[in-house]
Scaffold this active site. Structure first.
Site, PDB file in Angstrom:
ATOM      1  CG  ASN A  14      57.330   2.830  34.261  1.00  0.00           C
ATOM      2  OD1 ASN A  14      56.678   2.631  33.239  1.00  0.00           O
ATOM      3  ND2 ASN A  14      57.437   4.031  34.823  1.00  0.00           N
ATOM      4  CG  HIS A 109      62.345  11.447  29.329  1.00  0.00           C
ATOM      5  ND1 HIS A 109      63.001  11.876  30.467  1.00  0.00           N
ATOM      6  CD2 HIS A 109      61.850  12.573  28.735  1.00  0.00           C
ATOM      7  CE1 HIS A 109      62.919  13.190  30.551  1.00  0.00           C
ATOM      8  NE2 HIS A 109      62.229  13.633  29.505  1.00  0.00           N
ATOM      9  N   GLY A 143      74.958  10.810  27.036  1.00  0.00           N
ATOM     10  CA  GLY A 143      74.138  12.026  26.882  1.00  0.00           C
ATOM     11  C   GLY A 143      72.782  11.750  27.510  1.00  0.00           C
TER      12      GLY A 143
HETATM   13  C1  GRF Z   1      58.517   7.726  35.505  1.00  0.00           C
HETATM   14  O1  GRF Z   1      57.784   8.886  35.319  1.00  0.00           O
HETATM   15  C2  GRF Z   1      59.526   7.536  34.402  1.00  0.00           C
HETATM   16  O2  GRF Z   1      59.106   8.085  33.183  1.00  0.00           O
HETATM   17  C3  GRF Z   1      60.716   8.304  34.913  1.00  0.00           C
HETATM   18  O3  GRF Z   1      60.721   8.085  36.298  1.00  0.00           O
HETATM   19  C4  GRF Z   1      59.400   7.783  36.736  1.00  0.00           C
HETATM   20  C5  GRF Z   1      59.480   6.468  37.449  1.00  0.00           C
HETATM   21  O4  GRF Z   1      58.256   6.105  38.003  1.00  0.00           O
HETATM   22  N1  GRF Z   1      61.926   7.884  34.250  1.00  0.00           N
HETATM   23  P1  GRF Z   1      58.101   4.653  38.653  1.00  0.00           P
HETATM   24  O5  GRF Z   1      59.178   4.540  39.720  1.00  0.00           O
HETATM   25  O6  GRF Z   1      58.278   3.638  37.575  1.00  0.00           O
HETATM   26  O7  GRF Z   1      56.725   4.639  39.253  1.00  0.00           O
END
Ligand code: GRF
Length: 206
Positions: A14, A109, A143
């Site tokens: 990401n 998420h 939360g």
């Molecule tokens: C992703 O699935 C995101 O939704 C979750 O952690 C994972 C991170 O993946 N919060 P990356 O490290 O960005 O490949």
């Protein structure tokens, strides 16, 4: 230009999608710093490749969670970060950081919240037997995965999906909606009213 600080603990796909969307011009933003709790995180390599400063801040070097998150918040403030992006940061963020970036910190998420918060959202969805899953970008409040929802994207979930196949399908959408949420923020088009996030339409030029 929007200044971003990214927190990541792992592979950082990401994080990479945000870098790519800045490089392509889709996002008018600059990443000031990557902060990680994990010296082994592949996200650090990605930062190096793109000349982004990477700082490792380990919780065990602090007496408690509050001082850890206060230190992270101060580091981000020193770098003039306006938006904090949690891109696979595998910890529950503490109050001192949440307070300093109220409605200025986003998380992605891998499930359609409020269903399946916490760890292994994809596995939880499969175990439940859902037919639709997806991902959620939300502001970070106290939360776990409870803050106001900014954007969601849905994908089908099939009976013969594995955790990996569903995760891959969801991840493609993560890489699309996370940069989009950041773009909306950078254009000042997001207003938060209680739990409700209002997204202003783009003004049309006739
Ligand atoms: C992703 O699935 C995101 O939704 C979750 O952690 C994972 C991170 O993946 N919060 P990356 O490290 O960005 O490949």
């Amino acid at each position: 230009m929007l200044t971003i600080g990214v927190l990541a603990s792992g592979r950082g796909s990401n994080f990479q999608s945000i870098i790519d969307n800045i490089d392509s011009g889709f996002l008018k933003a600059g990443i000031k710093v990557l902060i990680t709790d994990n010296p082994e995180a592949y996200a650090i390599e990605r930062a190096k490749k793109h000349n982004i400063e990477a700082i490792i801040i380990k919780p065990k070097e602090f007496p408690d969670g509050d001082s850890y998150y206060l230190h992270i918040a101060e580091t981000l403030k020193k770098k003039d970060v306006a938006l904090v992006v949690l891109a696979g940061f595998m910890r529950v963020v503490g109050k001192p950081l949440i307070m300093k970036f109220h409605n200025k910190m986003m998380n992605i998420h891998p499930a359609l919240l409020p269903s399946f918060p916490g760890l292994h959202g994809q596995r939880q969805a499969l175990d439940y037997g859902v037919k639709v899953s997806g991902c959620t970008v939300h502001f970070v409040h106290e939360g776990v995965d409870t803050g106001p929802i900014i954007i969601q994207a849905a994908v089908p979930a099939y009976g013969d999906d594995t955790e990996e196949s569903l995760s891959d399908r969801i991840l493609q959408q993560e890489h699309r909606i996370f940069p989009l949420a950041i773009k909306l923020f950078s254009e000042g088009r997001i207003t938060v009213s209680g739990r409700n996030v209002i997204i202003k339409a783009k003004e049309r030029k006739c």
